[in-house]
Enzyme design. Structure first.
Site, PDB file in Angstrom:
ATOM      1  N   GLY A 432       0.829  -1.194   0.000  1.00 24.51           N
ATOM      2  CA  GLY A 432       0.000   0.000   0.000  1.00 24.51           C
ATOM      3  C   GLY A 432       0.861   1.239   0.000  1.00 24.51           C
ATOM      4  O   GLY A 432       2.078   1.186  -0.131  1.00 24.51           O
ATOM      5  N   GLY A 433       0.195   2.392   0.178  1.00 21.55           N
ATOM      6  CA  GLY A 433       0.935   3.640   0.123  1.00 21.55           C
ATOM      7  C   GLY A 433       1.872   3.806   1.304  1.00 21.55           C
ATOM      8  O   GLY A 433       2.811   4.584   1.232  1.00 21.55           O
ATOM      9  N   VAL A 437       2.527  -5.661   3.457  1.00 25.06           N
ATOM     10  CA  VAL A 437       1.875  -6.599   4.363  1.00 25.06           C
ATOM     11  C   VAL A 437       2.270  -8.008   3.951  1.00 25.06           C
ATOM     12  O   VAL A 437       2.211  -8.381   2.769  1.00 25.06           O
ATOM     13  CB  VAL A 437       0.343  -6.438   4.341  1.00 25.06           C
ATOM     14  CG1 VAL A 437      -0.303  -7.425   5.288  1.00 25.06           C
ATOM     15  CG2 VAL A 437      -0.037  -5.018   4.715  1.00 25.06           C
ATOM     16  N   LYS A 452       2.843  -6.066   9.054  1.00 26.00           N
ATOM     17  CA  LYS A 452       2.914  -4.865   8.228  1.00 26.00           C
ATOM     18  C   LYS A 452       4.185  -4.090   8.568  1.00 26.00           C
ATOM     19  O   LYS A 452       4.389  -3.688   9.718  1.00 26.00           O
ATOM     20  CB  LYS A 452       1.684  -3.984   8.451  1.00 26.00           C
ATOM     21  CG  LYS A 452       1.721  -2.694   7.636  1.00 26.00           C
ATOM     22  CD  LYS A 452       0.441  -1.900   7.826  1.00 26.00           C
ATOM     23  CE  LYS A 452       0.468  -0.615   7.018  1.00 26.00           C
ATOM     24  NZ  LYS A 452      -0.758   0.167   7.154  1.00 26.00           N
ATOM     25  N   ASP A 547      -9.655   5.993   4.533  1.00 24.07           N
ATOM     26  CA  ASP A 547      -9.210   5.385   3.264  1.00 24.07           C
ATOM     27  C   ASP A 547     -10.048   4.153   2.972  1.00 24.07           C
ATOM     28  O   ASP A 547      -9.532   3.070   2.695  1.00 24.07           O
ATOM     29  CB  ASP A 547      -7.729   5.025   3.351  1.00 24.07           C
ATOM     30  CG  ASP A 547      -7.166   4.616   1.976  1.00 24.07           C
ATOM     31  OD1 ASP A 547      -7.774   5.001   0.949  1.00 24.07           O
ATOM     32  OD2 ASP A 547      -6.149   3.902   1.944  1.00 24.07           O
TER      33      ASP A 547
END
Length: 696
Positions: A432-433, A437, A452, A547
């Protein structure tokens, strides 16, 4: 045999409730009738006691009247001049004749006459008696003083008499003597009293030792003698009697006897039998009505239970829709009580089971899904770790990598690496940004987790990355709900901060939509209800996700929706100067954090996200579920921003022809959620959940 008999006698819960209720009603009614009967009996006894008191008063008045009558006749008799002259001259023979004549005229049992000193001159019942001094007798002494005196006396132990004494007065002079007239209290008098009072009466004398002897009675002498010692009530030959006593005294006030009025207890409740009959008739009618009410109450109590049993049977058969509808109907038809609460809880449970069933069906139909370890843009809070076997998703068995290797240089991990000496990496789930993960096995507790790590390049370019990650954990751990991915720990290894989270066996909604396409309206509703519950729990803790998108919504293999990745979550403003403010949309190294397609317009313009921003994203997720994508499908980022910020959102999803059956109220909800103006959207996730519950 006993069980079969019980089943026939107690036909189900309704019969048992009826029998228990009927038994209670019968017991209460019997107690009420018994209390009423006792009360009526006591009232009758009180009435009888008052009647005896009145009878005793009337008897006393009859005796007083008898005395006044005797005294009046005696006073007339002594008025004759000839009689006064005989007494004054003490002519004994003539005075004896006058005593006989006076007894006859006065209807007295005997009469005696004294001189002015109280010495006996003559006595009708004892002709030879004379010369006895009687001045010491209060009866005679009072007459010698010029007064008429009355009283009672007793002789020979059982003879009770009433007597009067009148002075023999010569006008202008002191009394020259007295005349004493006596009547015996006998059975004739007792019967007269009985006729006047309606009760039996017993006259008696008193011995020096206080014993009572019957003088005259309307009752058999033995029964009367047995009742004499009693003061209020007694039994004779198993018959109960109520009694009332009164004393009879001499002219000097000394008790010499008395009388007792008597009433048999069996004769007391002359109207009590009628009262009891009325009570029994009323009790029988009341019992019938109570039994009917008990049966209706049993039906009312057990009808929801039978309905819930039918709902449970439907659920066992797999028909969750019918089961949930039946449970809701049971809750709607009952009053607010425990059964209603049970019906509501069962209806909610069945509705959730139906939602899970729909999502499980979606997972099974979305083939092929990526296997564990395959690259994807899966969410940072979890990922898909499932493979398809014979058309169904099943979790891949956990395997311990052997041997464990240290992570490779560069900050990324590969399957087989052991991170922080504790986490055995099995697969990369997604990037992700803000981080990467991995699926890993926690060797300490032998539990699969999502690991993560913050992206290494962001550590070098963004000095606030560590602080943001710490904030992410603090916020996420405030939310504890089954529809939210659970966060375990925040730790650091070799300068790299990392988070361990619950690992979700299943697939992201984004993966499902890419594999399957748009969802049916009822499936989208099932997903939306779970999502609304997750957002409601987060917002109650003051946490905004920030988000929300299909890739952050994980559908577990059993159909449970999990909301993950609170990486951009921010604490809602509580008001006041101490509340934190976000920079433009939240940035990492100057880049916007979030997914613009699902971000609210005001957040893209730099406003601080609040619950309405999450609800906007929820509306976009629903739009994507119903139509396969968001309404802002353009070729360039500039065109996207221009369309999203300048043009209002479409009022209904651009659904394909296959989705024309989407309910209009669901269209309206999506339109309200995706309204450009935040004030036009629903205010809370709870309000959205309530609207979803009303959509069929």
């Amino acid at each position: 045999m006993r069980t079969d008999l019980r089943a026939r006698l107690l036909p189900g819960l309704t019969g048992r409730v009826f029998l228990v209720t009927a038994a209670i009603v019968c017991a209460v009614l019997a107690a009420a009738l018994a209390a009423a009967s006792v009360s009526a009996r006591a009232a009758a006894v009180r009435d009888a006691r008052r009647g005896l008191e009145q009878a005793a008063d009337l008897t006393a008045q009859l005796l007083a009247g008898r005395g006044r009558s005797l005294a009046g006749g005696a006073r007339v008799f002594v008025q004759g001049p000839y009689f006064r002259a005989l007494v004054a001259e003490r002519r004994r023979d003539d005075i004896l004749d006058q005593a006989f004549e006076g007894a006859e005229q006065l209807e007295a049992d005997w009469v005696f006459i004294t001189d002015e000193r109280g010495v006996l001159l003559a006595k009708s019942d004892e002709p030879g008696a004379a010369g006895e001094p009687m001045a010491g007798i209060p009866l005679v002494a009072g007459a010698l003083e010029g007064r008429v005196t009355t009283g009672f006396g007793a002789s020979r132990d059982s003879v009770l008499f009433q007597t009067v004494a009148v002075p023999i007065v010569v006008p202008g002079a002191a009394p020259v003597g007295t005349l004493v007239a006596t009547r015996v209290v006998d059975t004739t008098l007792a019967r007269d009293v009985q006729a006047a009072t309606g009760t039996d009466v017993v006259f008696y004398t008193l011995e020096p030792d206080g014993r009572r002897r019957v003088a005259a009675s309307t009752m058999p002498r033995d029964a009367a003698a047995a009742l004499l010692p009693a003061s209020n009530a007694a039994r004779v030959d198993d018959d109960r009697y109520l009694t009332q006593h009164a004393a009879l005294v001499t002219a000097g006030g000394d008790p010499v006897g008395g009388f007792m009025v008597v009433r048999a207890a069996a004769a007391i409740p002359t109207g009590l039998a009628g009262v009891r009959r009325s009570l029994l008739v009323a009790g029988a009618l009341g019992l019938l009505l109570a039994l009917a009410a008990a049966w209706l109450a049993a039906l009312r109590v057990t009808r929801p239970t039978r309905t819930l049993a039918a709902a449970a049977r439907a659920a066992i058969g797999g028909d969750y829709v019918t089961a949930a509808r039946t449970a809701r109907d049971a809750a709607a038809r009952t009053s607010p009580d425990e059964i209603t609460a049970l019906a509501g809880a069962l209806g909610t449970l069945l509705a959730e089971l139906r939602e899970k069933e729909l999502l499980v069906a979606v997972l099974e139909a979305a083939a092929p899904l990526p296997v564990a370890g395959a690259p994807s843009d899966a969410p940072a809070a979890g990922g898909s770790a499932a493979v398809r076997t014979r058309g169904a998703l099943v979790p891949r068995r956990a395997t311990h990598p052997a041997p464990h290797r240290a992570p490779r240089i560069g900050g990324t991990l590969s399957p087989g690496d052991t991170f922080a000496g504790r986490y055995a990496v099995q697969a990369e789930l997604g990037r992700g940004g803000a981080g990467i993960v991995y699926r890993a096995l926690d060797l300490l507790v032998d539990e699969r987790v999502a690991l993560k790590l913050l992206r290494p390049e962001l550590l070098a370019t963004d000095a606030q990355a560590r602080e943001r990650l710490i904030r992410e954990l603090r916020l996420a751990r405030r939310v504890s709900h089954r529809n939210v991915v659970r966060t375990h720990d925040l730790m650091e290894h070799d300068g790299t901060p990392f988070i361990t989270m619950e690992f979700v066996e299943g697939a992201s909604l984004g993966t499902v939509l890419r594999a399957r396409g748009p969802l049916a309206a009822h499936t989208a509703l099932a997903l939306a209800r779970q999502l609304a519950r997750a957002l409601e729990a987060a917002h109650e803790q003051g946490v905004v996700h920030g988000d929300l998108k299909p890739e952050n919504l994980l559908v577990r293999l059993d159909g449970l929706l999990k909301v993950g990745d609170f990486g951009v979550a921010t604490l809602m403003r509580r008001g006041g100067p101490a509340a934190p403010r976000l920079q433009l949309a939240g940035t990492i190294g100057g880049a916007i954090v979030g997914t613009p397609e699902y971000m609210a317009p005001e957040v893209l313009l730099g406003s601080e996200p609040d619950v309405r921003a999450d609800l906007y994203a929820m509306g976009m997720v629903l739009h994507a579920c119903l139509s396969g994508g968001t309404p802002y499908q353009v070729d360039t980022p500039r065109a996207f921003l221009a369309r999203k910020l300048d043009a209002p959102a479409p009022r209904t999803p651009d659904a394909p022809t296959a989705l024309t059956a989407v309910p209009g109220d669901l269209h309206a909800l999506v339109a309200d959620l995706t309204a450009p103006d935040p004030d036009a959207r629903p205010a809370t996730a709870a309000a959205v959940a309530a609207r979803l519950a009303r959509i069929a």
